[in-house]
Design a protein around this motif. Structure first.
Motif, mmCIF file in Angstrom:
data_model
loop_
_atom_site.group_PDB
_atom_site.id
_atom_site.type_symbol
_atom_site.label_atom_id
_atom_site.label_comp_id
_atom_site.label_asym_id
_atom_site.label_seq_id
_atom_site.Cartn_x
_atom_site.Cartn_y
_atom_site.Cartn_z
ATOM 1 N N GLN A 3 0.850 -1.189 0.000
ATOM 2 C CA GLN A 3 0.000 0.000 0.000
ATOM 3 C C GLN A 3 0.885 1.239 0.000
ATOM 4 O O GLN A 3 2.079 1.163 0.302
ATOM 5 C CB GLN A 3 -0.869 0.024 1.266
ATOM 6 N N VAL A 4 0.277 2.382 -0.312
ATOM 7 C CA VAL A 4 0.979 3.660 -0.210
ATOM 8 C C VAL A 4 0.118 4.634 0.581
ATOM 9 O O VAL A 4 -1.108 4.540 0.601
ATOM 10 C CB VAL A 4 1.307 4.268 -1.598
ATOM 11 N N LYS A 5 0.776 5.559 1.238
ATOM 12 C CA LYS A 5 0.100 6.635 1.965
ATOM 13 C C LYS A 5 0.800 7.923 1.564
ATOM 14 O O LYS A 5 2.020 8.041 1.672
ATOM 15 C CB LYS A 5 0.198 6.407 3.476
ATOM 16 N N LEU A 6 0.030 8.883 1.073
ATOM 17 C CA LEU A 6 0.563 10.146 0.588
ATOM 18 C C LEU A 6 0.260 11.257 1.582
ATOM 19 O O LEU A 6 -0.863 11.351 2.098
ATOM 20 C CB LEU A 6 -0.056 10.480 -0.774
ATOM 21 N N PHE A 7 1.248 12.102 1.825
ATOM 22 C CA PHE A 7 1.106 13.243 2.729
ATOM 23 C C PHE A 7 1.508 14.502 1.971
ATOM 24 O O PHE A 7 2.471 14.491 1.204
ATOM 25 C CB PHE A 7 2.029 13.097 3.946
ATOM 26 N N ASP A 8 0.783 15.601 2.196
ATOM 27 C CA ASP A 8 1.056 16.862 1.519
ATOM 28 C C ASP A 8 0.700 17.995 2.483
ATOM 29 O O ASP A 8 -0.456 18.106 2.901
ATOM 30 C CB ASP A 8 0.223 16.952 0.236
ATOM 31 N N CYS A 9 1.697 18.802 2.845
ATOM 32 C CA CYS A 9 1.480 19.870 3.836
ATOM 33 C C CYS A 9 2.196 21.144 3.412
ATOM 34 O O CYS A 9 3.180 21.108 2.673
ATOM 35 C CB CYS A 9 2.007 19.427 5.202
ATOM 36 N N ASP A 10 1.718 22.266 3.928
ATOM 37 C CA ASP A 10 2.340 23.563 3.661
ATOM 38 C C ASP A 10 3.545 23.830 4.557
ATOM 39 O O ASP A 10 4.386 24.665 4.236
ATOM 40 C CB ASP A 10 1.331 24.697 3.853
ATOM 41 N N HIS A 11 3.611 23.142 5.689
ATOM 42 C CA HIS A 11 4.697 23.349 6.654
ATOM 43 C C HIS A 11 5.352 22.013 6.982
ATOM 44 O O HIS A 11 4.663 21.007 7.175
ATOM 45 C CB HIS A 11 4.162 23.992 7.938
ATOM 46 N N GLU A 12 6.683 22.015 7.067
ATOM 47 C CA GLU A 12 7.392 20.762 7.308
ATOM 48 C C GLU A 12 7.058 20.152 8.667
ATOM 49 O O GLU A 12 7.023 18.927 8.806
ATOM 50 C CB GLU A 12 8.895 20.947 7.147
ATOM 51 N N ASP A 33 9.572 1.756 2.119
ATOM 52 C CA ASP A 33 10.354 2.915 1.697
ATOM 53 C C ASP A 33 9.580 4.188 2.020
ATOM 54 O O ASP A 33 8.349 4.166 2.161
ATOM 55 C CB ASP A 33 10.629 2.845 0.197
ATOM 56 N N ILE A 34 10.315 5.296 2.116
ATOM 57 C CA ILE A 34 9.711 6.617 2.296
ATOM 58 C C ILE A 34 10.362 7.559 1.289
ATOM 59 O O ILE A 34 11.592 7.639 1.216
ATOM 60 C CB ILE A 34 9.905 7.154 3.731
ATOM 61 N N LYS A 35 9.532 8.241 0.519
ATOM 62 C CA LYS A 35 10.001 9.223 -0.452
ATOM 63 C C LYS A 35 9.587 10.601 0.046
ATOM 64 O O LYS A 35 8.468 10.789 0.534
ATOM 65 C CB LYS A 35 9.364 8.986 -1.830
ATOM 66 N N TYR A 36 10.483 11.581 -0.091
ATOM 67 C CA TYR A 36 10.253 12.930 0.425
ATOM 68 C C TYR A 36 10.523 13.932 -0.689
ATOM 69 O O TYR A 36 11.452 13.756 -1.477
ATOM 70 C CB TYR A 36 11.175 13.169 1.610
ATOM 71 N N LEU A 55 5.725 10.155 0.625
ATOM 72 C CA LEU A 55 5.012 8.955 0.250
ATOM 73 C C LEU A 55 5.608 7.814 1.068
ATOM 74 O O LEU A 55 6.819 7.601 1.037
ATOM 75 C CB LEU A 55 5.182 8.669 -1.241
ATOM 76 N N ILE A 56 4.768 7.124 1.802
ATOM 77 C CA ILE A 56 5.208 5.955 2.557
ATOM 78 C C ILE A 56 4.693 4.722 1.836
ATOM 79 O O ILE A 56 3.495 4.595 1.590
ATOM 80 C CB ILE A 56 4.693 5.982 4.005
ATOM 81 N N ILE A 57 5.606 3.828 1.486
ATOM 82 C CA ILE A 57 5.258 2.554 0.876
ATOM 83 C C ILE A 57 5.390 1.506 1.983
ATOM 84 O O ILE A 57 6.438 1.420 2.629
ATOM 85 C CB ILE A 57 6.191 2.228 -0.301
ATOM 86 N N TYR A 58 4.319 0.727 2.184
ATOM 87 C CA TYR A 58 4.316 -0.207 3.310
ATOM 88 C C TYR A 58 3.518 -1.458 2.985
ATOM 89 O O TYR A 58 2.736 -1.484 2.032
ATOM 90 C CB TYR A 58 3.767 0.476 4.564
ATOM 91 N N LYS A 59 3.731 -2.485 3.788
ATOM 92 C CA LYS A 59 2.969 -3.729 3.648
ATOM 93 C C LYS A 59 1.755 -3.664 4.554
ATOM 94 O O LYS A 59 1.854 -3.229 5.706
ATOM 95 C CB LYS A 59 3.815 -4.931 4.062
ATOM 96 N N LYS A 60 0.639 -4.124 4.038
ATOM 97 C CA LYS A 60 -0.580 -4.131 4.853
ATOM 98 C C LYS A 60 -0.991 -5.550 5.116
ATOM 99 O O LYS A 60 -0.872 -6.419 4.308
ATOM 100 C CB LYS A 60 -1.709 -3.397 4.125
#
Length: 60
Positions: A3-12, A33-36, A55-60
């Motif tokens: 699975q993947v989980k996507l995060f998007d924010c204006d502040h770190e 893996d984690i992509k930034y 983006l966090i790639i993980y096993k579910k």
């Protein structure tokens, strides 16, 4: 299942908080893996807007 989980924010700091909350819910061994990424957008007035995403790639 992968699975993947996507995060998007204006502040770190907001991105860090959201990611940590999510990572607390899954086992560290399930993280693949984690992509930034950081994007900088300038508008016509010269103001700069940052977009922090991950983006966090993980096993579910």
């Amino acid at each position: 299942m992968v699975q993947v989980k996507l995060f998007d924010c204006d502040h770190e700091e907001d991105l860090e908080e959201e990611m940590n909350e999510f990572l607390e819910q899954i086992s560290p061994r399930d993280v693949i893996d984690i992509k930034y990424n950081v994007a900088l957008i300038g508008d016509a007035s010269g103001e700069q807007v940052f977009c922090f995403s991950a983006l966090i790639i993980y096993k579910k």
